[in-house]
Write an enzyme that holds these catalytic residues in place. Structure first.
Site, PDB file in Angstrom:
ATOM      1  N   ALA A 248       0.814  -1.209   0.000  1.00 15.14           N
ATOM      2  CA  ALA A 248       0.000   0.000   0.000  1.00 15.14           C
ATOM      3  C   ALA A 248       0.850   1.262   0.000  1.00 15.14           C
ATOM      4  CB  ALA A 248      -0.938  -0.013   1.206  1.00 15.14           C
ATOM      5  N   HIS A 249       0.173   2.399  -0.038  1.00 16.26           N
ATOM      6  CA  HIS A 249       0.882   3.680  -0.150  1.00 16.26           C
ATOM      7  C   HIS A 249       1.737   3.974   1.083  1.00 16.26           C
ATOM      8  CE1 HIS A 249      -2.980   5.866   1.489  1.00 16.26           C
ATOM      9  NE2 HIS A 249      -2.414   5.138   2.414  1.00 16.26           N
ATOM     10  N   ASN A 250       2.873   4.598   0.812  1.00 18.51           N
ATOM     11  CA  ASN A 250       3.836   5.051   1.825  1.00 18.51           C
ATOM     12  C   ASN A 250       4.564   3.919   2.542  1.00 18.51           C
ATOM     13  OD1 ASN A 250       2.817   7.546   1.165  1.00 18.51           O
ATOM     14  ND2 ASN A 250       1.705   7.835   3.081  1.00 18.51           N
TER      15      ASN A 250
END
Length: 342
Positions: A248-250
């Site tokens: 997922a993001h980050n």
């Protein structure tokens, strides 16, 4: 001060604090309405001319230190911001920020009318491009890299030398190192899963970060790597990722990690160097796993793991604790069965 990478995001004409207030339904000091705003950012990264958002007291430290010119904030948290930051009072600060983001930044997309390999793309000698592949404007691909049939390389993407991008893979909003292998149907750089309640239901929050993939990484078929919300999603040097993994993001993954199939890494989780995840491991968001730690297959992690430890179970805990608890439950169940038969 940080701004979205111009290779991947177009910055639209500047606006004013008053215009943002009118667009989002926020309230602000009329004396500040004419002040210019030319971008959005997080509280930590924002600088002059940018607008951020604040959603609660747990971010009080970041709020006090922010350099943002303006900030969407609920009325009860407005006092957490420094005097120099203009308060945009909103019932839904995150949603208002998302609306502002869409008015100030636009992701660069493939030009449907352009040739399959855009004239502005730069391919070094020895690049192989399979039938049906598409390469966007400003993309840069290093010598000896093989782009498989029907693969898609987005605008501004850089891919190093000696890489292999498999059939049907999609690589967007990404900077890729040398000797990277991306298997068939991998998707890199799509928006992370960011939603927030808006005036008329859930809305998508624009994702303005990138994906950074360092040298020697391999990514298995049908894996998805989301771009960052504002910070980057990072995969460290020589990390090996199996098929059907969701990143997922980050998320930040260290060097020489091993991630088996069907794992799911939630947003902003951090893996140190040499971490090993067995198949079907799931990580909650914002957890941190120390260098050399291991998680057994099918574990569900809710808390940080110290370096060098092995955890397992749902929720995951140190392996010796897991085995002690399992043995106790087994003995207790055996005693209950014996008593019932007597």
């Amino acid at each position: 001060m940080a701004r979205p990478d111009p290779r991947f995001f177009e910055t639209l004409p500047a606006t004013t604090i008053g215009a943002l207030a009118a667009m989002t339904g926020a309230a602000c000091d009329t004396a500040a309405a004419a002040l210019p705003i030319d971008g959005v950012a997080s509280l930590v990264r924002a600088g002059a001319g940018q607008v951020a958002f604040l959603t609660g007291k747990r971010f009080a430290g970041e709020a006090a230190a922010t350099q943002a010119s303006a900030c969407f904030v609920g009325e009860r948290d407005a006092a957490l911001l420094p005097e120099a930051c203009v308060r945009l009072i909103s019932r839904a600060p995150h949603a208002a920020w998302a609306m502002a983001s869409e008015s100030l930044h636009r992701p660069r997309r493939l030009d449907a009318a352009a040739p399959a390999v855009h004239p502005d793309a730069h391919l070094e000698e020895g690049v192989s491009v399979g039938h049906g592949a598409v390469i966007g404007a400003g993309a840069e691909i290093g010598a000896g890299t093989d782009i498989g049939p029907c693969a898609v390389i987005g605008p501004g993407v850089t891919i190093g030398r000696g890489c292999r991008i498999g059939p049907g893979a999609v690589v967007q909003y990404a900077l890729v190192g040398d000797r990277v292998t991306v298997a068939a149907q991998v998707v890199i750089g799509e928006p992370g899963f960011g939603v927030t309640p808006g005036p008329r239901g859930l809305i998508d929050v624009p994702q303005l970060g990138r994906v950074i993939i360092q040298d020697g990484v391999s990514i298995g078929a049908h894996t998805c790597v989301d771009r960052g919300a504002f910070d980057d999603t990072v995969i460290g040097e020589n990390t090996k990722i199996d098929n059907l993994v969701q990143i997922a993001h980050n998320v930040v993954i260290g060097r020489n990690c091993v991630i088996a199939g069907h794992c799911g890494l939630s947003g902003s989780s951090v893996l140190g160097d040499g971490v090993q995840l067995g198949g079907r491991v799931g990580l909650a968001d914002h957890v941190s796993i120390g260098d050399g730690a291991r998680l057994a297959a099918a574990s569900g992690l809710m808390h940080d793991v110290p370096a060098g430890e092995t955890w397992m179970g749902v929720p995951a805990r140190p392996i010796r604790q897991f085995f002690r608890e399992t043995a106790w439950v087994t003995k207790a169940a055996g005693r209950r069965d014996s008593g019932g038969q007597g």
